[in-house]
Enzyme design. Structure first.
Site, PDB file in Angstrom:
ATOM      1  N   LEU A   1       0.774  -1.226  -0.182  1.00  0.00           N
ATOM      2  CA  LEU A   1       0.070   0.021   0.329  1.00  0.00           C
ATOM      3  C   LEU A   1       0.628   0.972  -0.143  1.00  0.00           C
ATOM      4  CD1 LEU A   1      -3.007   0.942  -0.060  1.00  0.00           C
ATOM      5  CD2 LEU A   1      -2.468   0.812   2.838  1.00  0.00           C
ATOM      6  N   ASP A   2       0.727   1.747  -0.962  1.00  0.00           N
ATOM      7  CA  ASP A   2       1.660   2.850  -0.939  1.00  0.00           C
ATOM      8  C   ASP A   2       1.959   4.050   0.596  1.00  0.00           C
ATOM      9  OD1 ASP A   2       2.054   2.837  -4.011  1.00  0.00           O
ATOM     10  OD2 ASP A   2       0.848   4.386  -4.594  1.00  0.00           O
ATOM     11  N   PRO A   3       2.924   4.724   0.425  1.00  0.00           N
ATOM     12  CA  PRO A   3       3.136   5.350   1.446  1.00  0.00           C
ATOM     13  C   PRO A   3       2.181   6.841   1.970  1.00  0.00           C
ATOM     14  CG  PRO A   3       5.156   4.798   1.007  1.00  0.00           C
ATOM     15  CD  PRO A   3       4.152   4.271  -0.580  1.00  0.00           C
TER      16      PRO A   3
ATOM     17  N   ALA B   1      -0.798   6.160   0.756  1.00  0.00           N
ATOM     18  CA  ALA B   1      -2.259   5.836   1.188  1.00  0.00           C
ATOM     19  C   ALA B   1      -2.350   5.621   2.435  1.00  0.00           C
ATOM     20  CB  ALA B   1      -2.327   5.116   0.149  1.00  0.00           C
TER      21      ALA B   1
ATOM     22  N   ARG C   1      -3.322   4.774  -9.062  1.00  0.00           N
ATOM     23  CA  ARG C   1      -2.642   6.394  -9.227  1.00  0.00           C
ATOM     24  C   ARG C   1      -2.497   6.348 -10.936  1.00  0.00           C
ATOM     25  NH1 ARG C   1       2.174   5.493  -8.253  1.00  0.00           N
ATOM     26  NH2 ARG C   1       2.203   3.865  -7.724  1.00  0.00           N
TER      27      ARG C   1
END
Length: 289
Positions: free
Chosen positions: A37-39, A41, A171
């Site tokens: 999970l993206d930082p 997010a 994204r």
């Protein structure tokens, strides 16, 4: 200890930061996550503990639900607010046109992964190349957007909830929407509301966990796999199947569907792993015991 922690990841932490903190609380127990999970997010991040790490790949097959905020009129290198700005434009659009364009992405579509992603090409992570200023061609991948619900529009910001298949990059979705609207767009905020059987309502904030209470939040591994049907193995077959020998008895095979994964139990409702009916025989694919 074996099982899953349904963590509500805060913004600003990498998925590995969460793994490291959990590992410290559990005194270096084997720990891993089911997908990055993206930082920037936040939201649901299932963390596998002990033998549950062997089943991480079987948990990422499920649908995911996100709450996303798109910022129109701006394009960045990373397709999110943390990247360097590439272009800015005015946003002179009618709400109905924005809604129509966003909803057009529903269904099975092809998506190009962003350069700033953990995908590997020829053994190298794409983000490693991107940080060196190298951009390479990425193959389009088929994904499914099951549904999109518009939550709010206050230009230049648009919030929407999206239910999608694994491998979907929100994204890239935001970038593609912006491109199609001819004004550019980037992901401004992202929260994962659910993945598989894990929902944000049942998650635990990382800040509330410590070495004293963490064990009570560990969920049994088979509960994380409830998306797969279950099958009970009778006593006469238990020794065989635990030793890697296939079950070929038609009376047992008739209880399962060909080429479908199953949660496998033995007497006493004991979970022993994942199995499949393939080539006219049922065999364990991944053992838990």
């Amino acid at each position: 200890m074996d099982g899953i922690l349904n963590i509500n990841k805060p913004e600003g932490m990498t998925s590995f930061d969460v793994v490291r903190k959990v590992r410290f609380m559990l005194k270096n127990e084997k720990v891993g996550h089911t997908g990055t999970l993206d930082p920037m997010a936040s939201g649901v991040l299932p963390i596998c503990v002990g033998r549950a790490t062997k089943f991480a790949d079987y948990m990422v097959e499920s649908k995911k639900i996100y709450l996303a905020e798109l910022r129109l009129g701006i394009t960045t290198e990373t397709y999110d607010r943390e990247g360097s700005v590439v272009n800015t434009r005015g946003v002179y659009l009618k709400k109905k046109d924005i809604i129509e364009e966003i909803l057009s992405f529903q269904g099975e579509i092809e998506q190009v992964p962003p350069m700033y992603s953990a995908l590997k090409v020829n053994g190298r992570r794409l983000y490693e190349l991107a940080r060196k200023g190298i951009e390479i061609e990425r193959k389009k991948r088929k994904i499914t957007i099951y549904s999109i619900d518009i939550v709010n529009i206050e230009l230049p910001y648009v919030s929407f909830k999206v239910t999608c298949s694994k491998g979907t990059y929100i994204r890239s979705l935001c970038n593609d929407i912006g491109n199609n609207l001819n004004c550019g767009g980037t992901m401004w905020n992202l929260k994962r509301l659910s993945t598989g059987n894990f929902n944000i309502a049942d998650s635990i904030a990382l800040e509330y966990l410590d070495s004293e209470n963490i064990l009570k939040y560990i969920i049994p591994i088979d509960k994380a796999l409830y998306g797969y049907p279950e099958v009970l193995v009778e006593d006469e077959y238990v020794k065989k199947i635990l030793n890697g020998i296939s079950i070929k008895d038609e009376s047992f095979l008739s209880k399962t569907i060909k080429d479908k994964l199953y949660r496998v139990y033995i007497e006493g409702n004991k979970f022993i792993g994942i199995g499949m009916n393939k080539d006219f025989q049922f065999k364990m694919v991944k053992l838990f015991v």
